[in-house]
Design a protein around this motif. Structure first.
Motif, PDB file in Angstrom:
ATOM      1  N   LEU A  26      10.967  84.759   4.378  1.00 23.47           N
ATOM      2  CA  LEU A  26      12.388  84.869   4.061  1.00 23.47           C
ATOM      3  C   LEU A  26      13.260  84.086   5.038  1.00 23.47           C
ATOM      4  O   LEU A  26      14.197  83.403   4.627  1.00 23.47           O
ATOM      5  CB  LEU A  26      12.813  86.341   4.055  1.00 23.47           C
ATOM      6  N   VAL A  83      23.642  83.717   4.220  1.00 25.81           N
ATOM      7  CA  VAL A  83      23.055  82.697   3.355  1.00 25.81           C
ATOM      8  C   VAL A  83      24.155  81.785   2.828  1.00 25.81           C
ATOM      9  O   VAL A  83      25.326  82.136   2.857  1.00 25.81           O
ATOM     10  CB  VAL A  83      22.280  83.334   2.171  1.00 25.81           C
ATOM     11  N   ASP A  84      23.763  80.622   2.328  1.00 21.45           N
ATOM     12  CA  ASP A  84      24.743  79.704   1.734  1.00 21.45           C
ATOM     13  C   ASP A  84      24.975  80.007   0.260  1.00 21.45           C
ATOM     14  O   ASP A  84      26.083  79.879  -0.234  1.00 21.45           O
ATOM     15  CB  ASP A  84      24.278  78.248   1.882  1.00 21.45           C
ATOM     16  N   ASP A  85      23.916  80.375  -0.456  1.00 19.97           N
ATOM     17  CA  ASP A  85      23.999  80.610  -1.901  1.00 19.97           C
ATOM     18  C   ASP A  85      23.462  82.011  -2.183  1.00 19.97           C
ATOM     19  O   ASP A  85      22.248  82.232  -2.203  1.00 19.97           O
ATOM     20  CB  ASP A  85      23.181  79.547  -2.639  1.00 19.97           C
ATOM     21  N   GLU A  89      19.506  82.898  -3.039  1.00 19.56           N
ATOM     22  CA  GLU A  89      18.745  83.544  -1.972  1.00 19.56           C
ATOM     23  C   GLU A  89      18.312  84.952  -2.363  1.00 19.56           C
ATOM     24  O   GLU A  89      17.239  85.406  -1.966  1.00 19.56           O
ATOM     25  CB  GLU A  89      19.530  83.544  -0.667  1.00 19.56           C
ATOM     26  N   ARG A  92      15.309  84.368  -4.464  1.00 19.38           N
ATOM     27  CA  ARG A  92      14.169  83.977  -3.617  1.00 19.38           C
ATOM     28  C   ARG A  92      13.617  85.190  -2.871  1.00 19.38           C
ATOM     29  O   ARG A  92      12.399  85.362  -2.772  1.00 19.38           O
ATOM     30  CB  ARG A  92      14.586  82.885  -2.630  1.00 19.38           C
ATOM     31  N   ALA A  93      14.496  86.057  -2.368  1.00 18.72           N
ATOM     32  CA  ALA A  93      14.046  87.261  -1.657  1.00 18.72           C
ATOM     33  C   ALA A  93      13.209  88.142  -2.579  1.00 18.72           C
ATOM     34  O   ALA A  93      12.175  88.674  -2.177  1.00 18.72           O
ATOM     35  CB  ALA A  93      15.242  88.029  -1.102  1.00 18.72           C
ATOM     36  N   LEU A 122      22.251  90.407   2.043  1.00 24.69           N
ATOM     37  CA  LEU A 122      22.499  88.970   2.028  1.00 24.69           C
ATOM     38  C   LEU A 122      23.984  88.784   1.824  1.00 24.69           C
ATOM     39  O   LEU A 122      24.582  89.473   1.011  1.00 24.69           O
ATOM     40  CB  LEU A 122      21.727  88.284   0.896  1.00 24.69           C
ATOM     41  N   THR A 124      27.475  85.735   2.297  1.00 26.60           N
ATOM     42  CA  THR A 124      27.918  84.375   2.598  1.00 26.60           C
ATOM     43  C   THR A 124      29.175  84.451   3.459  1.00 26.60           C
ATOM     44  O   THR A 124      29.902  85.434   3.443  1.00 26.60           O
ATOM     45  CB  THR A 124      28.246  83.581   1.309  1.00 26.60           C
TER      46      THR A 124
END
Length: 128
Positions: A26, A83-85, A89, A92-93, A122, A124
């Motif tokens: 991660l 995170v950026d997105d 993310e 993905r996690a 998460l 931003t």
């Protein structure tokens, strides 16, 4: 008196190596040290970030989040991961082994549970 410094956050789990593997994938961290029932991970050399350690605890009980009933194992802490997105993310996690928490208290933050049930968020920079 010398200054003190928080060096590491330690999470208990049924399987320290399994949980360390999740956070390695991660966060893009590397293993810094390991023993039979304990693993220390952190950012690659030259990178900033907080180290995490994982300790095998045979009697580990995952927290209930949000806690619903008296006697539920309460969350003791959670990790905030920038995170950026957010959507990408979170996806993905989940692909790495997390699950999206049923209760999401904010539209601009995603609460997930790692493979051992620890909540993490998460977020931003725009959401804080």
């Amino acid at each position: 008196m010398s200054p003190t410094k928080l060096s590491t956050v330690v999470l208990d789990a049924h399987d320290a190596r399994e949980l360390a593997g999740f956070y390695l994938r991660l966060l893009g961290y590397v293993v810094r040290a390991e023993e039979p029932h304990w693993v220390l991970i952190g950012p690659p050399p030259g990178s900033a970030g907080t180290s995490l350690a994982f300790e095998t605890e045979p009697a580990y009980v995952p927290p209930v989040w949000p806690d619903r009933n008296p006697g539920d194992q309460q969350m003791m802490l959670h990790l905030d991961i920038e995170v950026d997105d957010l959507a990408a993310e979170a996806e993905r996690a989940v692909a790495e082994g997390a699950r999206l928490a049923e209760y999401q208290p904010q539209n601009d933050v995603r609460v997930l549970l790692d493979p051992s049930g620890h909540p993490f968020c998460l977020w931003t920079r725009a959401s804080r």
